[in-house]
Scaffold this motif. Structure first.
Motif, PDB file in Angstrom:
ATOM      1  N   PRO A  10       0.612  -1.731   0.551  1.00 50.52           N
ATOM      2  CA  PRO A  10       0.161   0.286   0.121  1.00 50.52           C
ATOM      3  C   PRO A  10       1.234   1.253   0.291  1.00 50.52           C
ATOM      4  CG  PRO A  10       0.400  -0.979   2.226  1.00 50.52           C
ATOM      5  CD  PRO A  10       0.728  -1.873   0.914  1.00 50.52           C
ATOM      6  N   THR A  11       0.682   2.596  -0.877  1.00 43.88           N
ATOM      7  CA  THR A  11       1.291   3.935  -0.271  1.00 43.88           C
ATOM      8  C   THR A  11       0.896   4.204   0.501  1.00 43.88           C
ATOM      9  OG1 THR A  11      -0.654   4.726  -1.076  1.00 43.88           O
ATOM     10  CG2 THR A  11       0.725   3.851  -3.169  1.00 43.88           C
ATOM     11  N   GLU A  14      -2.167   5.501   1.318  1.00 46.65           N
ATOM     12  CA  GLU A  14      -3.085   4.452   1.425  1.00 46.65           C
ATOM     13  C   GLU A  14      -3.053   3.749   3.263  1.00 46.65           C
ATOM     14  OE1 GLU A  14      -3.781   2.277  -2.667  1.00 46.65           O
ATOM     15  OE2 GLU A  14      -1.875   1.781  -1.652  1.00 46.65           O
ATOM     16  N   GLN A  15      -1.805   4.132   3.538  1.00 49.42           N
ATOM     17  CA  GLN A  15      -0.979   3.583   5.044  1.00 49.42           C
ATOM     18  C   GLN A  15      -2.103   4.334   6.228  1.00 49.42           C
ATOM     19  OE1 GLN A  15       2.097   0.842   6.403  1.00 49.42           O
ATOM     20  NE2 GLN A  15       2.425   0.837   3.707  1.00 49.42           N
ATOM     21  N   TRP A 187       5.254  -4.571   5.501  1.00 52.52           N
ATOM     22  CA  TRP A 187       4.015  -4.468   4.669  1.00 52.52           C
ATOM     23  C   TRP A 187       3.472  -5.220   4.207  1.00 52.52           C
ATOM     24  CZ3 TRP A 187       7.282  -0.531   1.530  1.00 52.52           C
ATOM     25  CH2 TRP A 187       7.289   1.382   2.389  1.00 52.52           C
ATOM     26  N   CYS A 192       1.839  -1.361   9.323  1.00 54.06           N
ATOM     27  CA  CYS A 192       1.793  -0.254   8.484  1.00 54.06           C
ATOM     28  C   CYS A 192       3.172   0.194   8.561  1.00 54.06           C
ATOM     29  CB  CYS A 192       0.409   0.202   9.303  1.00 54.06           C
ATOM     30  SG  CYS A 192       0.189   2.281   8.953  1.00 54.06           S
TER      31      CYS A 192
END
Ligand SMILES: Cc1cc2nc3c(=O)[nH]c(=O)nc-3n(C[C@H](O)[C@H](O)[C@H](O)COP(=O)(O)OP(=O)(O)OC[C@H]3O[C@@H](n4cnc5c(N)ncnc54)[C@H](O)[C@@H]3O)c2cc1C
Length: 538
Positions: A10-11, A14-15, A187, A192
């Motif tokens: 996730p970018t 997104e996190q 990840w 996270c």
């Protein structure tokens, strides 16, 4: 494609929303080697991890090292046999688990009349080291002065008495890349982990930590709720504990060490070691197509340090003396500087040799508050740190499970072979072994890109091997917020080429364009001005 592609992580965008929305089992503060390895070890056991790093991952000490994975031969001098045994075991495990990224490296210790010992005792010490290290490397060798001259013509033989060669291990892709791969693993485990996220103050109420974190990109703050907190702040461990009202028996003192990157001073691909003017070991190791020289060991009062003229003079005079060079500050391509966070129980007594302070790590826990502190440590010792944290964390009563797959290491050899075989069919010739070493199973993403767009096999900076496809991949999957993140820590380009030369390279603009299509100019400007991350997020 011969393999199911692993999903992209996730970018950052997104996190970030997870932070206020979820309750984490643990908040890890610090994304150097200790924080990264802890996050990987805990997340592999189903522990819900959040990691916050104030700057970039491995942005501090963990990108200022000698990139050695070593058993600490020099600690034999202080008879620290247990430490050496434990570091050797760690080194061996890493070499076994990372056959491409942690490489056995030959060291050649050249001994002149000023060296504290003659070649024969050092040779015997090297055999002891080899035995303590479970005979996992090639055996030591003794060199006469004549043989030394043949083996390493760059060395000045005038005052030499001979040399000893022995093996340790080395991170060819850099310390920061090694650390980053533990973040990427976190990840993949569903953890996270966010860079440019500073941890501020916090409270502990009703068995939950409420911690304020600040996003350096937007300035926004939010509260992270977690059942436990782990302090992995390296040199900043004590102030962080103080801010949380945590009292500990151990503390951190600082030893500054610097390295200078200079044009290649030897054609041999081994580490040369000498004893510096003050009798301390001093290394010349290969860094891409350059040589990296260092290090120093100076007590400092603060963790924030930089290379000064004395450091430069010390390092350059040592290298000039042993290799008959006339290197001056104008030959320096890049510099590395950091402080070793050394763990002490109290301030060391006056008169104690500073360099004799042990490089051990210590873990302290406050079970009532579910607060764990990691003091000290080394890259080499990272697996021990990860496992000891897992064990100590068990006392907090937060349930996890046994890892479903090894929590560290490269994918198995048959997967690597399948990748190398598939890469042979790539439309453009590529160095597939290098891609596997750097990206592991994610190298399949690069292969896919290269198949779809052979032009991305283009080398961005001549002689570095860095492909355009890697820049595209980093933009999507490596949480790169500034050019420095990419050129200094995800890759070694800045170390190999130097900031001054990079500024004049058209490729720099191309890299900025790929990484930050919406704000390439600001990113470039921030890099050239050596600023913080560019204001907008990719
Ligand atoms: C010159 C030198 C050479 C070395 N060579 C080697 C070697 O060859 N091999 C080896 O094994 N070891 C080597 N070491 C030792 C090793 O590199 C370090 O001990 C190790 O990197 C320390 O890692 P760390 O995670 O504890 O600290 P760091 O890497 O400094 O990480 C701590 C992180 O915490 C972050 N942080 C601090 N406060 C906050 C906050 N409030 N919120 C969020 N984040 C925060 C910092 O930004 C930092 O990134 C060397 C060290 C030096 C200095």
């Amino acid at each position: 494609m011969a393999c199911d592609l692993p999903p992209h992580p996730p970018t950052r965008a997104e996190q970030l929303p997870r932070l206020p929305a979820e309750i984490f089992d643990v908040l890890i503060v610090g994304g150097g080697i200790n924080g990264a390895v802890t996050a990987a070890a805990l997340s592999a056991r189903g522990i819900k991890v959040a990691l916050a790093e104030a700057g970039d991952f491995a942005g501090k000490t963990s990108s200022s090292t000698s990139c050695l994975i070593w058993g600490g031969i020099k600690y034999l001098q202080n008879r620290e046999f247990r430490l050496v045994r434990s570091l050797c075991k760690s080194r061996n495990r890493l070499m076994e688990a990372y056959p491409s990224a942690v490489r056995e490296m030959r060291f050649l210790a050249a001994l002149d009349r000023d060296a504290p010992h003659r070649p024969t005792p050092i040779y015997l010490g090297a055999w002891l080291y080899w035995l303590i290290g479970s005979r996992a490397t090639k055996t030591p060798r003794l060199f006469s002065v004549g043989k030394l001259g043949e083996a390493e013509p760059a060395i000045q033989l005038g005052d030499m008495r001979g040399a000893v060669s022995y093996s340790d291990a080395f991170l060819p892709d850099s310390d920061a890349r090694f650390v980053f791969n533990f973040i990427a693993r976190t990840w993949r485990n569903g953890g996270c982990a966010i860079n440019y996220l500073r941890v501020l103050d916090g409270t502990y109420q009703d068995k939950l930590h409420h911690t304020t974190v600040e996003d350096a990109v937007t300035g926004f703050t939010t509260t992270v709720r977690s059942r436990a907190v782990i302090n992995a702040c390296g040199p900043w461990t004590d102030p962080f504990n103080k801010s949380r009202g945590i009292k500990t028996r151990h503390h951190i003192v600082f030893s500054k060490g610097i390295h200078l990157v200079v044009p290649r001073v030897t054609t041999c691909n081994r580490v040369l070691s000498f004893f510096s003017y003050d009798g301390r070991p001093f290394f010349v190791f290969p860094l891409g197509d350059r040589s990296c020289v260092g290090t120093t060991d100076t007590r400092v009062a603060q963790p924030e340090t930089e290379v000064n003229d004395d450091d430069r003079t010390t390092v350059l005079s040592n290298i000039n003396r042993y290799l008959g060079k006339t290197l001056s500050p104008s030959d320096i391509i890049a510099e590395r500087c950091g402080v070793r966070p050394l763990v002490v129980q109290e301030e060391p007594r006056r008169g104690v040799d500073w360099t004799e302070l042990s490089r051990k790590h210590v873990i302290e826990t406050d079970n009532d508050r579910r607060f764990l502190t990691i003091f000290g440590g080394k890259l080499t010792d990272c697996l021990n740190v990860g496992e000891e944290v897992v064990e100590a964390f068990g006392e907090f009563g937060i349930p996890g499970h046994e890892p479903r797959e090894p929590w560290f290491g490269e994918p198995p050899a048959d997967e690597r072979d399948a990748f190398l075989a598939a890469a042979e069919k790539s439309p453009e010739p590529i160095d597939a072994a290098r891609l596997w070493r750097r990206y592991g199973a994610s190298a399949w993403h690069l292969l896919e890109r290269l198949e779809a767009n052979p032009a991305e096999a283009h080398e961005m900076f001549e002689g570095t091997g860095l492909l355009a496809a890697e820049v595209h991949y980093a933009a999507r999957a490596e949480m790169v917020l500034s050019l420095s993140d990419f050129l200094r820590r995800r890759t070694l380009i800045e170390m190999e080429r130097g900031l001054a030369a990079l500024r004049d390279t058209p490729a720099l603009g191309n890299v900025a364009q790929i990484l930050f299509p919406d704000h390439a100019y600001q990113a470039l400007q921030a890099y050239v001005d050596r600023g913080a991350p560019a204001p907008a997020e990719p």
